[in-house]
Design a protein around this motif. Structure first.
Motif, short mmCIF file in Angstrom:
data_model
loop_
_atom_site.label_atom_id
_atom_site.label_comp_id
_atom_site.label_asym_id
_atom_site.label_seq_id
_atom_site.Cartn_x
_atom_site.Cartn_y
_atom_site.Cartn_z
N ALA A 171 30.51 45.68 43.49
CA ALA A 171 29.33 45.00 42.96
C ALA A 171 29.43 43.48 42.99
N MET A 172 30.64 42.94 43.01
CA MET A 172 30.80 41.50 42.79
C MET A 172 30.14 40.61 43.85
N PRO A 173 30.30 40.85 45.14
CA PRO A 173 29.71 39.93 46.11
C PRO A 173 28.19 39.81 45.97
N ARG A 174 27.50 40.92 45.87
CA ARG A 174 26.04 40.87 45.74
C ARG A 174 25.63 40.23 44.41
N PHE A 175 26.35 40.53 43.33
CA PHE A 175 26.01 39.95 42.04
C PHE A 175 26.16 38.43 42.08
N ILE A 176 27.26 37.95 42.60
CA ILE A 176 27.49 36.51 42.65
C ILE A 176 26.48 35.83 43.55
N GLN A 177 26.16 36.46 44.65
CA GLN A 177 25.13 35.90 45.54
C GLN A 177 23.79 35.79 44.81
N THR A 178 23.44 36.81 44.05
CA THR A 178 22.18 36.80 43.30
C THR A 178 22.16 35.69 42.26
N ILE A 179 23.25 35.56 41.49
CA ILE A 179 23.32 34.51 40.47
C ILE A 179 23.25 33.13 41.12
N HIS A 180 23.95 32.97 42.22
CA HIS A 180 23.97 31.66 42.90
C HIS A 180 22.57 31.29 43.40
N ARG A 181 21.83 32.25 43.86
CA ARG A 181 20.47 31.97 44.32
C ARG A 181 19.57 31.55 43.16
N LYS A 182 19.76 32.18 42.01
CA LYS A 182 18.94 31.85 40.84
C LYS A 182 19.38 30.55 40.16
N TRP A 183 20.67 30.25 40.29
CA TRP A 183 21.26 29.11 39.58
C TRP A 183 22.17 28.36 40.54
N ASN A 184 21.58 27.67 41.48
CA ASN A 184 22.37 27.10 42.57
C ASN A 184 23.21 25.89 42.18
N VAL A 185 23.03 25.36 40.95
CA VAL A 185 23.86 24.24 40.51
C VAL A 185 24.99 24.68 39.60
N GLY A 186 25.03 25.94 39.22
CA GLY A 186 26.04 26.42 38.28
C GLY A 186 27.38 26.69 38.94
N THR A 187 28.44 26.36 38.24
CA THR A 187 29.78 26.75 38.68
C THR A 187 30.00 28.20 38.29
N ILE A 188 30.42 29.02 39.23
CA ILE A 188 30.68 30.44 38.99
C ILE A 188 32.16 30.70 39.25
N ILE A 189 32.84 31.29 38.29
CA ILE A 189 34.25 31.63 38.45
C ILE A 189 34.41 33.13 38.26
N LEU A 190 34.91 33.79 39.27
CA LEU A 190 35.23 35.22 39.21
C LEU A 190 36.74 35.38 39.15
N TRP A 191 37.22 36.09 38.13
CA TRP A 191 38.63 36.46 38.09
C TRP A 191 38.79 37.87 38.62
N TYR A 192 39.90 38.11 39.34
CA TYR A 192 40.21 39.47 39.80
C TYR A 192 41.72 39.67 39.83
N PRO A 193 42.17 40.91 39.61
CA PRO A 193 43.61 41.18 39.66
C PRO A 193 44.08 41.39 41.09
N ILE A 194 45.31 41.03 41.36
CA ILE A 194 45.96 41.37 42.62
C ILE A 194 46.91 42.52 42.33
N LEU A 195 46.55 43.68 42.85
CA LEU A 195 47.29 44.91 42.59
C LEU A 195 48.08 45.32 43.82
N THR A 196 49.06 46.17 43.60
CA THR A 196 49.85 46.67 44.74
C THR A 196 48.98 47.42 45.74
N SER A 197 47.84 47.93 45.30
CA SER A 197 46.93 48.66 46.19
C SER A 197 46.14 47.75 47.12
#
Length: 259
Positions: A171-197
């Protein structure tokens, strides 16, 4: 998912990574005499006791902030927020990102937090009761879409889901793209884990292929906190990165490399 509780993981190496850069960004943004909005989609309880049974059970804080605190100069925004938290809540307290943001923001700034887990939401409201914050007991993704673009328009959104299920990555790529289009001046930070998988790799590749404005990713690696622990690193994907953030991220890379 309503099973995740960050009390087991508070103060771990991923928190050090995420919170050190978040504190730096908020410090940078609040230097300018203009109001800003802070939005967080998965807030948790905002304050943690590192001597609680949950924290001691996993040992992640012992392998995280207890080791890393000495990496930072005393005037670094992260250590300032940690010191302020301990001054108010005691020497074993650790601030989650909502409290870091609360301590960094000024009168006139806006703070909106979402937490769907009933127990965590109640704890968040109690922990931030002395501060001015709007706490939503709703889905963070829905809240973010409903209020964007926020007022003030200048600001930052932290997206920090549990990533317990594959759907979070999808879900993350599409969600971030949507938020960026609505709020193109906002800083968006996504955290994600780096797993052995390697579960994050497709998501990050999709985000990079979108060529979002002033975007970059920053990843650090570290040893597992205990035998069998699958998280071996932490990642941030940033859109509309503030000036100097990449340099600060490079300094953090060197800190982790020496650990």
């Amino acid at each position: 998912m309503l099973s995740y509780q960050h009390s087991y993981h508070a103060g771990n190496m991923a928190d050090v990574h995420k919170h050190a850069l978040l504190a730096w960004v908020l410090d940078y943004l609040t230097r300018k005499d203009k109001p800003l909005s802070y939005i967080e989609t998965h807030a948790g309880r905002g304050l943690y006791d590192l001597t609680a049974e949950e924290a001691l059970k996993t040992g992640e804080a012992a392998q995280g902030i207890n080791r890393a605190e000495g990496w930072f100069a005393k005037d670094h925004p992260y250590l300032r927020m940690l010191s302020e938290t301990r001054a108010v809540f005691g020497p074993d307290a650790y601030p989650g990102s909502p409290l870091i943001a609360t301590l960094a923001l000024r009168a006139g700034d806006s703070l909106q937090l979402a937490e769907l887990h009933p127990q965590e939401n109640a704890a968040l409201r109690g922990n931030l009761a002395m501060y001015s914050a709007k706490v939503h007991d709703t889905d963070g993704f829905a809240m973010a879409q409903a209020i964007c673009p926020p007022t003030p328009r200048r600001g930052l959104m932290l997206i920090d889901p549990s990533f317990e299920v594959k759907a979070d990555y999808d879900a993350m790529p599409r969600f971030i793209q949507t938020i960026h289009r609505k709020w193109n001046v906002g800083t968006i930070i996504l955290w994600y884990p780096i797993l052995t998988s390697g579960a994050h790799r497709v998501m990050v590749a999709d985000l990079e292929n979108m060529e979002l404005k002033d975007s970059f990713r920053h990843e650090v690696t570290f040893g597992p906190a205990r035998d069998g622990h699958r998280m071996t690193g932490s990642g941030l994907f940033v859109v509309n990165a503030p000036y100097g953030m990449q340099d600060e991220a490079k300094r953090l890379t060197k800190m982790f490399a020496k650990a």
